[in-house]
Write a protein that holds these residues in place. Structure first.
Motif, PDB file in Angstrom:
ATOM      1  N   ALA A   1      10.951   3.331   5.536  1.00  0.00           N
ATOM      2  CA  ALA A   1      11.103   2.470   6.723  1.00  0.00           C
ATOM      3  C   ALA A   1      10.662   0.771   6.448  1.00  0.00           C
ATOM      4  CB  ALA A   1      10.220   2.945   7.928  1.00  0.00           C
TER       5      ALA A   1
ATOM      6  N   CYS B   1       9.842   9.038  13.431  1.00  0.00           N
ATOM      7  CA  CYS B   1      10.864   8.145  13.562  1.00  0.00           C
ATOM      8  C   CYS B   1      10.053   6.616  13.766  1.00  0.00           C
ATOM      9  CB  CYS B   1      11.787   8.346  14.934  1.00  0.00           C
ATOM     10  SG  CYS B   1      12.734   9.673  14.799  1.00  0.00           S
ATOM     11  N   GLY B   2       9.153   6.390  12.906  1.00  0.00           N
ATOM     12  CA  GLY B   2       8.640   5.226  12.651  1.00  0.00           C
ATOM     13  C   GLY B   2       7.101   5.189  13.012  1.00  0.00           C
TER      14      GLY B   2
ATOM     15  N   LEU C   1       7.697   7.122   5.197  1.00  0.00           N
ATOM     16  CA  LEU C   1       7.614   7.509   6.469  1.00  0.00           C
ATOM     17  C   LEU C   1       7.581   8.821   6.518  1.00  0.00           C
ATOM     18  CD1 LEU C   1       8.407   6.256   9.240  1.00  0.00           C
ATOM     19  CD2 LEU C   1      10.755   6.946   8.861  1.00  0.00           C
TER      20      LEU C   1
ATOM     21  N   PHE D   1       8.744  -1.511   7.065  1.00  0.00           N
ATOM     22  CA  PHE D   1       7.301  -1.785   7.614  1.00  0.00           C
ATOM     23  C   PHE D   1       6.238  -2.525   6.658  1.00  0.00           C
ATOM     24  CE2 PHE D   1       8.159   2.240  10.421  1.00  0.00           C
ATOM     25  CZ  PHE D   1       9.185   1.260  11.311  1.00  0.00           C
TER      26      PHE D   1
END
Length: 351
Positions: A52, A103-104, A63, A54
């Motif tokens: 991800a 999912c994050g 992730l 981030f």
């Protein structure tokens, strides 16, 4: 410190099974021993990305994966009510205060144990009966997505509906439509084995759009109507796009009669080929369907009641010890319909 195994993104199109600390609940939390977890197309998207974005400057970071879990409560915080050790539960991945599970957020359900933050029955977690197998219970989250799509369609028993895409969401929508009493549901796909499953779960007819004339078949099945310009069109009332391909969108536009509805539940692939202007010819209503604002636990008792029908959606059950092979299946187009990873006692005992 007790540890557990957890699946996260690795290199592009690969997973990494890592050893991390087993969660410890706070006073308002609970810990679930995962017994089954489905693999979703969203997991595949993160694998294609290699994580991800981030990290610094949008760089990719690993992730934790998994947002379709079912399991049993093994620890309960002192301030939690309505839950007991041994309860079989499904989890709302969007109910985690720290971020969406798998999912994050920092938590992933493709793990031996999962921390349920702020464990509130009916909000973050729901109990299901012992008669519902864990693997079928793990369909709860995607079936909530499918249920919201059907709710958004406002389908009535007299409607004639076409579902594009015989993946889990499209097939789930088919089941919910038939349980809702909808008169006639057609499923369209290009994979014969998926169309066989569609018939098995209750579709009234199927169309292989790779070999059949879609317009002719829909006219045969749903009768003939017309668009806003008086041009002949099939009598289909509702189109559901559970595929996400531009060709599907355009097929609905090209075939829509006056006043038809198109519900988009699939993640759409960007394309300049989509014919938005064509919607004018039928005054087609476009309806977007995202997630499950209220449906996440509304579906749970019906999943238990109709479990034999929903169980037909699962094409592969793969032990957690073979997680790499499970994800290879979903990364291979056409190799699997729905993969559920199962966790047996041998897997759990080592933690």
């Amino acid at each position: 410190m007790s540890t557990m195994r957890s699946v996260q993104t690795g290199a592009v199109n690969e997973i990494a099974v890592t050893e991390i600390a087993r969660p410890v609940p706070g006073p308002r939390d609970a810990v679930v021993r995962i017994r089954a977890c489905g693999i979703c197309g969203t997991d595949v998207t993160f694998l294609h990305m290699g994580g991800a974005p981030f990290g610094p400057g949008g760089s990719m970071v690993p992730l934790p994966l998994g947002h379709e879990p079912a399991g049993e409560i093994v620890e309960v915080g002192t301030e939690v009510s309505g839950l007991s050790v041994g309860d079989r539960v499904v989890v709302n991945p969007q109910g985690a205060p720290s971020g969406i599970i798998g999912c994050g957020g920092p938590l992933g359900a493709m793990s031996e144990y999962l921390l349920v933050e702020n464990a509130v029955v009916g909000e973050s977690v729901a109990v299901f009966p012992d008669t519902l197998p864990f693997d079928v219970a793990a369909l709860n989250e995607p079936m909530a997505v499918a249920r919201h799509c059907v709710n958004r369609s406002a389908a009535t028993p007299s409607d004639k509906v076409v579902v594009f895409g015989a993946g889990p969401i499209g097939l789930g929508a088919t089941i919910w439509l038939k349980l809702r009493g909808v008169e006639h549901v057609v499923v369209v796909d290009v994979l014969p084995e998926r169309l066989e499953t569609a018939l098995a779960v209750g579709a009234d007819a199927v169309v292989d759009s790779a070999t059949e004339d879609l317009t002719a078949r829909l006219t045969e099945l749903h009768g003939q109507a017309a668009n806003a310009l008086g041009q002949p069109r099939p009598g289909t009332d509702i189109y559901i796009d559970a595929a996400g391909a531009p060709a599907v969108f355009n097929a609905a536009v090209d075939n829509a009669k006056w006043g038809a509805r198109l519900v988009m539940v699939a993640v759409q692939k960007k394309s300049d080929a989509i014919d938005l202007g064509g919607m004018l010819r039928s005054e087609l209503t476009l309806i977007a369907s995202q997630g499950y604002p209220t449906e996440i636990f509304e579906v749970t008792p019906e999943l238990a009641e109709h479990q034999q029908r929903f169980a037909k959606l699962i094409s592969h059950r793969v032990p957690f010890a073979e997680a790499e092979q499970a994800f290879e299946l979903v990364l291979t187009p056409g190799a699997a319909e729905k993969v559920v990873v199962t966790f047996d006692d041998a897997d759990d005992a080592r933690s």
